[in-house]
Design a protein around this motif. Structure first.
Motif, PDB file in Angstrom:
ATOM      1  N   THR A   1      20.297  -9.727 -18.441  1.00 32.29           N
ATOM      2  CA  THR A   1      21.012 -10.129 -17.229  1.00 32.29           C
ATOM      3  C   THR A   1      20.862  -9.124 -16.103  1.00 32.29           C
ATOM      4  O   THR A   1      20.926  -9.474 -14.929  1.00 32.29           O
ATOM      5  CB  THR A   1      22.506 -10.331 -17.545  1.00 32.29           C
TER       6      THR A   1
ATOM      7  N   ARG B   1      31.669 -10.130 -17.776  1.00 37.66           N
ATOM      8  CA  ARG B   1      31.397  -9.003 -16.873  1.00 37.66           C
ATOM      9  C   ARG B   1      32.634  -8.543 -16.114  1.00 37.66           C
ATOM     10  O   ARG B   1      32.755  -7.372 -15.758  1.00 37.66           O
ATOM     11  CB  ARG B   1      30.297  -9.408 -15.886  1.00 37.66           C
TER      12      ARG B   1
ATOM     13  N   SER C   1      24.870  -9.703 -23.971  1.00 42.45           N
ATOM     14  CA  SER C   1      26.162  -9.019 -23.936  1.00 42.45           C
ATOM     15  C   SER C   1      26.033  -7.638 -23.321  1.00 42.45           C
ATOM     16  O   SER C   1      25.028  -6.951 -23.507  1.00 42.45           O
ATOM     17  CB  SER C   1      26.723  -8.859 -25.360  1.00 42.45           C
ATOM     18  N   ASP C   2      27.082  -7.256 -22.591  1.00 37.70           N
ATOM     19  CA  ASP C   2      27.224  -5.858 -22.197  1.00 37.70           C
ATOM     20  C   ASP C   2      27.811  -5.109 -23.385  1.00 37.70           C
ATOM     21  O   ASP C   2      28.665  -5.628 -24.109  1.00 37.70           O
ATOM     22  CB  ASP C   2      28.149  -5.728 -20.991  1.00 37.70           C
ATOM     23  N   GLU C   3      27.351  -3.885 -23.585  1.00 40.65           N
ATOM     24  CA  GLU C   3      27.788  -3.111 -24.747  1.00 40.65           C
ATOM     25  C   GLU C   3      28.688  -1.967 -24.309  1.00 40.65           C
ATOM     26  O   GLU C   3      28.379  -1.230 -23.380  1.00 40.65           O
ATOM     27  CB  GLU C   3      26.567  -2.554 -25.489  1.00 40.65           C
TER      28      GLU C   3
ATOM     29  N   VAL D   1      28.155 -11.846 -21.601  1.00 45.53           N
ATOM     30  CA  VAL D   1      28.145 -11.844 -20.136  1.00 45.53           C
ATOM     31  C   VAL D   1      28.857 -13.071 -19.585  1.00 45.53           C
ATOM     32  O   VAL D   1      29.607 -12.994 -18.616  1.00 45.53           O
ATOM     33  CB  VAL D   1      26.687 -11.781 -19.620  1.00 45.53           C
TER      34      VAL D   1
ATOM     35  N   VAL E   1      29.040   2.507 -21.212  1.00 45.97           N
ATOM     36  CA  VAL E   1      28.751   1.091 -20.973  1.00 45.97           C
ATOM     37  C   VAL E   1      27.254   0.926 -20.763  1.00 45.97           C
ATOM     38  O   VAL E   1      26.629   1.704 -20.029  1.00 45.97           O
ATOM     39  CB  VAL E   1      29.520   0.565 -19.738  1.00 45.97           C
ATOM     40  N   GLU E   2      26.687  -0.071 -21.416  1.00 50.57           N
ATOM     41  CA  GLU E   2      25.280  -0.450 -21.222  1.00 50.57           C
ATOM     42  C   GLU E   2      25.242  -1.923 -20.858  1.00 50.57           C
ATOM     43  O   GLU E   2      25.817  -2.757 -21.552  1.00 50.57           O
ATOM     44  CB  GLU E   2      24.474  -0.212 -22.512  1.00 50.57           C
ATOM     45  N   TRP E   3      24.555  -2.242 -19.755  1.00 52.39           N
ATOM     46  CA  TRP E   3      24.491  -3.627 -19.295  1.00 52.39           C
ATOM     47  C   TRP E   3      23.495  -4.423 -20.124  1.00 52.39           C
ATOM     48  O   TRP E   3      22.512  -3.888 -20.622  1.00 52.39           O
ATOM     49  CB  TRP E   3      24.092  -3.685 -17.822  1.00 52.39           C
ATOM     50  N   ALA E   4      23.750  -5.714 -20.260  1.00 53.01           N
ATOM     51  CA  ALA E   4      22.839  -6.593 -20.986  1.00 53.01           C
ATOM     52  C   ALA E   4      21.479  -6.595 -20.292  1.00 53.01           C
ATOM     53  O   ALA E   4      21.388  -6.958 -19.113  1.00 53.01           O
ATOM     54  CB  ALA E   4      23.398  -8.014 -21.041  1.00 53.01           C
TER      55      ALA E   4
ATOM     56  N   VAL F   1      34.253  -5.951 -18.416  1.00 51.16           N
ATOM     57  CA  VAL F   1      33.501  -4.696 -18.526  1.00 51.16           C
ATOM     58  C   VAL F   1      33.532  -3.939 -17.200  1.00 51.16           C
ATOM     59  O   VAL F   1      33.710  -2.718 -17.167  1.00 51.16           O
ATOM     60  CB  VAL F   1      32.055  -4.972 -18.973  1.00 51.16           C
TER      61      VAL F   1
ATOM     62  N   THR G   1      21.705  -5.341 -14.017  1.00 52.43           N
ATOM     63  CA  THR G   1      22.847  -4.560 -13.546  1.00 52.43           C
ATOM     64  C   THR G   1      23.681  -5.355 -12.555  1.00 52.43           C
ATOM     65  O   THR G   1      23.138  -5.913 -11.592  1.00 52.43           O
ATOM     66  CB  THR G   1      22.353  -3.269 -12.866  1.00 52.43           C
TER      67      THR G   1
END
Length: 388
Positions: A242, A177, A90-92, A169, A236-239, A180, A244
Protein backbone atom coordinates in the motif's frame (compact mmCIF):
# COMPACT_ATOMS: atom_id res chain seq x y z
CA UNK A 1 -6.40 -9.43 19.25
CA UNK A 2 -6.47 -12.70 17.37
CA UNK A 3 -3.56 -14.98 16.58
CA UNK A 4 -2.83 -15.51 12.88
CA UNK A 5 -3.81 -18.78 11.25
CA UNK A 6 -1.55 -20.97 9.18
CA UNK A 7 -3.39 -20.25 5.90
CA UNK A 8 -0.96 -19.35 3.07
CA UNK A 9 -1.23 -16.28 0.82
CA UNK A 10 -1.81 -16.79 -2.91
CA UNK A 11 -0.09 -15.11 -5.85
CA UNK A 12 1.78 -12.38 -3.94
CA UNK A 13 3.53 -9.51 -5.66
CA UNK A 14 7.25 -10.47 -5.86
CA UNK A 15 8.25 -6.90 -4.99
CA UNK A 16 6.12 -7.04 -1.82
CA UNK A 17 7.65 -10.39 -0.83
CA UNK A 18 11.14 -8.97 -1.37
CA UNK A 19 10.34 -5.89 0.73
CA UNK A 20 9.02 -8.06 3.57
CA UNK A 21 12.07 -10.31 3.50
CA UNK A 22 14.36 -7.29 3.71
CA UNK A 23 12.27 -5.79 6.54
CA UNK A 24 12.67 -8.95 8.61
CA UNK A 25 16.42 -9.17 8.13
CA UNK A 26 16.67 -11.68 5.29
CA UNK A 27 19.65 -10.98 3.05
CA UNK A 28 19.87 -11.06 -0.68
CA UNK A 29 23.00 -12.98 -1.64
CA UNK A 30 23.20 -13.14 -5.39
CA UNK A 31 20.83 -14.20 -8.10
CA UNK A 32 20.43 -13.16 -11.68
CA UNK A 33 20.06 -9.38 -11.83
CA UNK A 34 16.71 -8.30 -13.21
CA UNK A 35 15.30 -11.84 -12.99
CA UNK A 36 15.47 -13.27 -9.46
CA UNK A 37 17.32 -13.03 -6.16
CA UNK A 38 18.47 -15.58 -3.61
CA UNK A 39 17.45 -14.66 -0.05
CA UNK A 40 18.96 -16.26 3.06
CA UNK A 41 17.60 -16.21 6.65
CA UNK A 42 18.80 -13.44 8.97
CA UNK A 43 20.42 -15.62 11.64
CA UNK A 44 22.58 -18.57 10.74
CA UNK A 45 21.91 -21.36 8.27
CA UNK A 46 18.52 -22.17 6.80
CA UNK A 47 16.72 -22.78 3.55
CA UNK A 48 17.32 -19.99 1.07
CA UNK A 49 14.57 -18.64 -1.18
CA UNK A 50 14.64 -17.87 -4.88
CA UNK A 51 12.34 -14.90 -5.41
CA UNK A 52 11.61 -13.44 -8.86
CA UNK A 53 11.92 -9.68 -9.17
CA UNK A 54 8.66 -9.42 -11.10
CA UNK A 55 5.89 -11.53 -12.55
CA UNK A 56 7.40 -10.92 -15.99
CA UNK A 57 10.08 -13.55 -15.26
CA UNK A 58 8.97 -16.74 -17.10
CA UNK A 59 9.21 -19.05 -14.05
CA UNK A 60 7.92 -16.49 -11.54
CA UNK A 61 4.79 -18.46 -10.56
CA UNK A 62 6.80 -21.62 -9.84
CA UNK A 63 9.49 -19.75 -7.90
CA UNK A 64 6.88 -17.92 -5.82
CA UNK A 65 5.07 -21.16 -5.00
CA UNK A 66 8.34 -22.80 -3.94
CA UNK A 67 9.32 -19.76 -1.84
CA UNK A 68 5.97 -19.75 -0.03
CA UNK A 69 6.20 -23.48 0.66
CA UNK A 70 9.69 -23.00 2.07
CA UNK A 71 8.46 -20.16 4.30
CA UNK A 72 5.59 -22.31 5.61
CA UNK A 73 8.05 -25.04 6.56
CA UNK A 74 10.74 -22.71 7.85
CA UNK A 75 11.68 -22.64 11.54
CA UNK A 76 12.86 -19.02 11.21
CA UNK A 77 10.60 -16.92 13.52
CA UNK A 78 10.12 -14.16 10.94
CA UNK A 79 8.74 -16.58 8.33
CA UNK A 80 5.35 -16.62 10.03
CA UNK A 81 5.20 -12.82 10.16
CA UNK A 82 6.05 -12.57 6.46
CA UNK A 83 3.26 -14.99 5.54
CA UNK A 84 0.74 -13.08 7.65
CA UNK A 85 1.70 -9.76 6.02
CA UNK A 86 1.39 -11.36 2.57
CA UNK A 87 -2.04 -12.80 3.22
CA UNK A 88 -3.65 -9.50 4.27
CA UNK A 89 -2.00 -6.14 3.40
CA UNK A 90 -1.27 -4.87 6.89
CA UNK A 91 0.71 -2.24 8.72
CA UNK A 92 2.93 -3.87 11.32
CA UNK A 93 3.37 -2.66 14.88
CA UNK A 94 6.19 -4.20 16.85
CA UNK A 95 6.90 -3.99 20.57
CA UNK A 96 10.21 -4.84 22.23
CA UNK A 97 10.32 -5.07 26.02
CA UNK A 98 13.67 -5.46 27.78
CA UNK A 99 13.22 -7.92 30.63
CA UNK A 100 15.78 -10.16 32.41
CA UNK A 101 16.28 -13.71 31.19
CA UNK A 102 14.41 -16.24 33.30
CA UNK A 103 13.94 -19.99 33.26
CA UNK A 104 10.98 -19.97 35.63
CA UNK A 105 7.84 -20.80 33.61
CA UNK A 106 5.63 -18.61 35.80
CA UNK A 107 7.89 -15.57 35.32
CA UNK A 108 8.05 -16.09 31.55
CA UNK A 109 4.28 -16.48 31.36
CA UNK A 110 3.79 -13.34 33.44
CA UNK A 111 6.09 -11.35 31.13
CA UNK A 112 4.16 -12.55 28.07
CA UNK A 113 0.81 -11.61 29.62
CA UNK A 114 2.08 -8.17 30.61
CA UNK A 115 3.36 -7.55 27.10
CA UNK A 116 0.07 -8.66 25.52
CA UNK A 117 -2.03 -6.70 28.02
CA UNK A 118 -0.05 -3.49 27.52
CA UNK A 119 0.01 -3.82 23.74
CA UNK A 120 -3.73 -4.43 23.53
CA UNK A 121 -4.44 -1.48 25.83
CA UNK A 122 -2.26 0.68 23.60
CA UNK A 123 -4.16 -0.38 20.46
CA UNK A 124 -7.48 0.19 22.20
CA UNK A 125 -6.39 3.70 23.20
CA UNK A 126 -5.35 4.41 19.60
CA UNK A 127 -8.69 3.16 18.28
CA UNK A 128 -10.58 5.37 20.73
CA UNK A 129 -8.39 8.32 19.70
CA UNK A 130 -9.07 7.58 16.02
CA UNK A 131 -12.75 8.20 16.81
CA UNK A 132 -12.10 11.51 18.58
CA UNK A 133 -9.49 13.28 20.74
CA UNK A 134 -9.86 13.38 24.53
CA UNK A 135 -7.54 13.40 27.51
CA UNK A 136 -9.59 10.63 29.08
CA UNK A 137 -11.90 8.43 27.01
CA UNK A 138 -13.28 6.16 29.72
CA UNK A 139 -16.12 4.10 28.26
CA UNK A 140 -16.68 6.50 25.37
CA UNK A 141 -16.25 4.94 21.91
CA UNK A 142 -15.10 1.73 23.56
CA UNK A 143 -17.52 -0.48 21.64
CA UNK A 144 -16.31 0.87 18.30
CA UNK A 145 -12.67 0.60 19.39
CA UNK A 146 -13.05 -3.03 20.47
CA UNK A 147 -14.75 -3.82 17.18
CA UNK A 148 -11.79 -2.30 15.33
CA UNK A 149 -9.37 -4.59 17.20
CA UNK A 150 -11.25 -7.68 16.04
CA UNK A 151 -9.42 -7.46 12.70
CA UNK A 152 -5.94 -7.14 14.25
CA UNK A 153 -3.70 -10.22 14.05
CA UNK A 154 -1.15 -10.80 16.82
CA UNK A 155 1.82 -13.13 16.78
CA UNK A 156 3.36 -14.99 19.72
CA UNK A 157 5.02 -13.00 22.51
CA UNK A 158 8.07 -15.20 22.90
CA UNK A 159 9.62 -14.76 26.33
CA UNK A 160 7.57 -11.61 26.91
CA UNK A 161 10.19 -9.62 24.99
CA UNK A 162 8.79 -9.13 21.50
CA UNK A 163 5.33 -8.95 19.98
CA UNK A 164 4.05 -8.12 16.50
CA UNK A 165 0.56 -6.99 15.54
CA UNK A 166 -0.71 -6.76 11.98
CA UNK A 167 -3.40 -4.15 11.33
CA UNK A 168 -5.19 -4.64 7.99
CA UNK A 169 -5.00 -1.47 5.93
CA UNK A 170 -8.69 -1.72 5.02
CA UNK A 171 -10.51 -1.73 8.31
CA UNK A 172 -13.42 -0.13 10.20
CA UNK A 173 -13.43 3.66 10.77
CA UNK A 174 -11.47 3.41 14.04
CA UNK A 175 -9.23 0.64 12.66
CA UNK A 176 -6.86 0.16 9.76
CA UNK A 177 -4.57 3.03 8.90
CA UNK A 178 -6.55 5.40 11.08
CA UNK A 179 -5.60 3.33 14.14
CA UNK A 180 -1.92 2.97 13.22
CA UNK A 181 -1.57 6.64 12.28
CA UNK A 182 -3.25 7.73 15.53
CA UNK A 183 -0.95 5.47 17.54
CA UNK A 184 2.24 6.68 15.87
CA UNK A 185 1.35 10.36 16.29
CA UNK A 186 0.37 9.82 19.92
CA UNK A 187 3.54 7.90 20.77
CA UNK A 188 5.75 10.58 19.25
CA UNK A 189 3.84 13.31 21.09
CA UNK A 190 4.01 11.36 24.37
CA UNK A 191 7.78 10.98 23.93
CA UNK A 192 8.19 14.73 23.32
CA UNK A 193 5.93 15.66 26.25
CA UNK A 194 7.79 13.29 28.57
CA UNK A 195 11.14 14.78 27.56
CA UNK A 196 9.77 18.28 28.21
CA UNK A 197 8.44 17.24 31.63
CA UNK A 198 11.77 15.68 32.61
CA UNK A 199 13.73 18.72 31.41
CA UNK A 200 11.53 21.48 32.86
CA UNK A 201 9.34 19.87 35.51
CA UNK A 202 6.27 21.30 33.75
CA UNK A 203 3.26 19.40 32.35
CA UNK A 204 2.23 21.93 29.67
CA UNK A 205 3.34 19.69 26.83
CA UNK A 206 1.02 16.89 27.96
CA UNK A 207 -1.92 19.30 27.76
CA UNK A 208 -1.04 20.21 24.17
CA UNK A 209 -0.34 16.55 23.33
CA UNK A 210 -4.04 15.67 23.64
CA UNK A 211 -4.54 17.14 20.16
CA UNK A 212 -1.96 14.65 18.89
CA UNK A 213 -3.84 11.75 20.48
CA UNK A 214 -2.14 11.36 23.87
CA UNK A 215 -4.64 10.29 26.53
CA UNK A 216 -4.85 8.65 29.94
CA UNK A 217 -5.38 5.24 28.35
CA UNK A 218 -2.16 5.57 26.33
CA UNK A 219 -0.07 6.72 29.30
CA UNK A 220 -1.46 3.85 31.37
CA UNK A 221 -0.60 1.33 28.63
CA UNK A 222 2.92 2.73 28.43
CA UNK A 223 3.31 2.51 32.20
CA UNK A 224 2.14 -1.12 32.10
CA UNK A 225 4.76 -2.00 29.51
CA UNK A 226 7.60 0.00 31.03
CA UNK A 227 6.98 -1.16 34.62
CA UNK A 228 9.18 -4.09 35.58
CA UNK A 229 11.33 -3.70 32.46
CA UNK A 230 14.55 -2.00 31.51
CA UNK A 231 12.79 -0.13 28.71
CA UNK A 232 10.47 -0.60 25.74
CA UNK A 233 10.56 0.23 22.05
CA UNK A 234 7.63 0.48 19.62
CA UNK A 235 8.07 0.57 15.84
CA UNK A 236 5.67 0.90 12.91
CA UNK A 237 6.23 -0.51 9.42
CA UNK A 238 3.81 0.38 6.63
CA UNK A 239 2.31 -2.29 4.40
CA UNK A 240 4.62 -2.45 1.34
CA UNK A 241 1.69 -3.30 -0.93
CA UNK A 242 0.00 0.00 0.00
CA UNK A 243 2.90 2.35 0.57
CA UNK A 244 3.45 5.20 2.99
CA UNK A 245 0.39 7.21 4.10
CA UNK A 246 0.39 10.96 3.57
CA UNK A 247 2.12 12.94 6.30
CA UNK A 248 4.32 10.14 7.66
CA UNK A 249 7.91 9.10 7.13
CA UNK A 250 8.48 6.04 4.96
CA UNK A 251 10.42 4.40 7.80
CA UNK A 252 9.36 6.01 11.10
CA UNK A 253 11.92 5.94 13.87
CA UNK A 254 11.04 3.58 16.75
CA UNK A 255 9.75 5.31 19.88
CA UNK A 256 11.40 4.34 23.17
CA UNK A 257 10.47 4.72 26.84
CA UNK A 258 12.50 3.87 29.95
CA UNK A 259 11.76 3.38 33.67
CA UNK A 260 12.84 6.99 34.24
CA UNK A 261 9.76 8.07 32.26
CA UNK A 262 7.29 6.40 34.62
CA UNK A 263 6.73 9.36 37.01
CA UNK A 264 5.87 11.69 34.11
CA UNK A 265 3.55 9.13 32.48
CA UNK A 266 1.70 8.42 35.71
CA UNK A 267 1.39 12.10 36.57
CA UNK A 268 0.00 12.80 33.09
CA UNK A 269 -2.54 9.98 33.39
CA UNK A 270 -3.83 11.29 36.73
CA UNK A 271 -3.97 14.82 35.33
CA UNK A 272 -6.01 13.70 32.31
CA UNK A 273 -8.60 11.99 34.51
CA UNK A 274 -8.82 14.99 36.83
CA UNK A 275 -9.16 17.57 34.06
CA UNK A 276 -11.55 15.83 31.65
CA UNK A 277 -14.92 17.58 32.12
CA UNK A 278 -18.33 16.03 32.56
CA UNK A 279 -20.71 16.68 29.69
CA UNK A 280 -24.43 17.47 29.41
CA UNK A 281 -26.29 14.84 27.39
CA UNK A 282 -29.74 13.63 26.49
CA UNK A 283 -29.67 9.86 26.34
CA UNK A 284 -32.06 7.43 24.72
CA UNK A 285 -31.86 3.87 25.98
CA UNK A 286 -33.54 0.75 27.30
CA UNK A 287 -33.75 -0.14 30.98
CA UNK A 288 -31.49 -3.11 31.74
CA UNK A 289 -31.52 -3.35 35.55
CA UNK A 290 -33.39 -1.66 38.39
CA UNK A 291 -32.69 -1.59 42.12
CA UNK A 292 -33.99 0.30 45.14
CA UNK A 293 -33.90 -0.39 48.84
CA UNK A 294 -37.64 0.06 49.54
CA UNK A 295 -40.82 -0.16 47.41
CA UNK A 296 -41.03 3.65 47.39
CA UNK A 297 -38.37 6.33 46.97
CA UNK A 298 -35.38 6.76 44.70
CA UNK A 299 -33.71 3.90 42.88
CA UNK A 300 -30.81 2.97 40.61
CA UNK A 301 -31.27 2.05 36.96
CA UNK A 302 -28.81 0.74 34.41
CA UNK A 303 -29.57 1.97 30.91
CA UNK A 304 -28.39 0.41 27.65
CA UNK A 305 -27.58 3.48 25.56
CA UNK A 306 -29.09 3.64 22.08
CA UNK A 307 -28.29 7.27 21.26
CA UNK A 308 -26.90 10.43 22.79
CA UNK A 309 -23.43 9.28 23.90
CA UNK A 310 -20.67 6.94 22.71
CA UNK A 311 -21.01 4.59 25.68
CA UNK A 312 -22.65 1.18 25.94
CA UNK A 313 -24.36 1.50 29.35
CA UNK A 314 -24.77 4.04 32.12
CA UNK A 315 -25.82 3.89 35.76
CA UNK A 316 -28.47 6.43 36.81
CA UNK A 317 -29.92 7.35 40.20
CA UNK A 318 -33.55 8.43 39.72
CA UNK A 319 -36.08 9.98 42.06
CA UNK A 320 -39.31 8.14 42.80
CA UNK A 321 -41.32 9.57 39.91
CA UNK A 322 -38.65 9.04 37.25
CA UNK A 323 -37.95 5.55 38.62
CA UNK A 324 -41.66 4.73 38.23
CA UNK A 325 -41.68 6.01 34.63
CA UNK A 326 -38.60 3.93 33.83
CA UNK A 327 -40.27 0.82 35.26
CA UNK A 328 -43.44 1.37 33.22
CA UNK A 329 -41.37 1.91 30.05
CA UNK A 330 -39.59 -1.38 30.68
CA UNK A 331 -42.87 -3.24 31.14
CA UNK A 332 -44.19 -1.66 27.93
CA UNK A 333 -41.03 -2.61 26.04
CA UNK A 334 -40.13 0.93 24.98
CA UNK A 335 -36.96 3.05 25.42
CA UNK A 336 -36.77 6.21 27.51
CA UNK A 337 -35.04 9.55 27.18
CA UNK A 338 -33.31 11.21 30.13
CA UNK A 339 -31.28 14.39 30.60
CA UNK A 340 -28.22 14.67 32.81
CA UNK A 341 -24.45 15.03 33.00
CA UNK A 342 -22.20 12.19 31.90
CA UNK A 343 -19.60 12.04 34.66
CA UNK A 344 -15.93 11.70 33.80
CA UNK A 345 -15.17 10.65 37.37
CA UNK A 346 -16.74 7.24 36.80
CA UNK A 347 -15.20 6.75 33.37
CA UNK A 348 -18.34 8.17 31.72
CA UNK A 349 -20.38 5.26 33.03
CA UNK A 350 -22.65 7.31 35.31
CA UNK A 351 -25.26 9.95 34.59
CA UNK A 352 -25.49 12.62 37.30
CA UNK A 353 -28.34 15.07 37.89
CA UNK A 354 -30.68 12.78 35.91
CA UNK A 355 -34.14 14.19 35.30
CA UNK A 356 -37.09 14.21 32.92
CA UNK A 357 -37.42 10.49 32.16
CA UNK A 358 -39.89 10.05 29.29
CA UNK A 359 -40.94 6.98 27.29
CA UNK A 360 -40.16 6.94 23.56
CA UNK A 361 -42.77 5.73 21.10
CA UNK A 362 -41.59 3.01 18.71
CA UNK A 363 -43.33 0.93 16.06
CA UNK A 364 -44.67 -2.55 16.85
CA UNK A 365 -41.79 -4.48 15.28
CA UNK A 366 -39.18 -2.47 17.19
CA UNK A 367 -41.16 -2.85 20.40
CA UNK A 368 -41.26 -6.64 20.01
CA UNK A 369 -37.53 -6.74 19.33
CA UNK A 370 -36.77 -4.67 22.42
CA UNK A 371 -39.06 -6.79 24.59
CA UNK A 372 -37.31 -9.97 23.45
CA UNK A 373 -33.91 -8.45 24.14
CA UNK A 374 -34.92 -7.24 27.58
CA UNK A 375 -36.46 -10.57 28.54
CA UNK A 376 -33.14 -12.24 27.71
CA UNK A 377 -30.92 -9.66 29.42
CA UNK A 378 -32.82 -7.80 32.13
CA UNK A 379 -32.28 -8.67 35.78
CA UNK A 380 -34.68 -6.63 37.88
CA UNK A 381 -33.55 -8.43 41.00
CA UNK A 382 -29.87 -8.76 40.19
CA UNK A 383 -26.99 -8.38 42.60
CA UNK A 384 -26.69 -4.79 43.80
CA UNK A 385 -23.21 -4.58 42.31
CA UNK A 386 -24.72 -5.02 38.81
CA UNK A 387 -26.35 -1.61 39.09
CA UNK A 388 -23.00 0.07 39.73
Amino acid sequence: MHRPTEESPHHPDPAVLGALLARHGWRRRGGETGRYGRWTPPDGPGTSLLVPESRAYPDSADLLAEALTALERSAVPSARDILVALRVPSDEIRWWREVPETRAPAAAWGAQERLRTGARAMLLAAAQTAGGRAGFHGARRRRQAEAALAAVLAGPAAGGRELSAFVPVDGPPEGGRALVGALLRALQAARDATDYRRATGRMDAFDAAVEAGVCQELTQALATLVGGSEGIRIAVEWAPATGTPYGFAARPEPVEFSPGDLPALREAGARYIRDEPSMPVRLTGTVMRMRRETPGGAGVVRLRVLAGADVAQVRITLDEEDYRVAGHAHLAGVPVTVDGRLESRGGFRRLAEARGVLPVQVDEAERDRLLKYLQENLDLFGDRRDAD
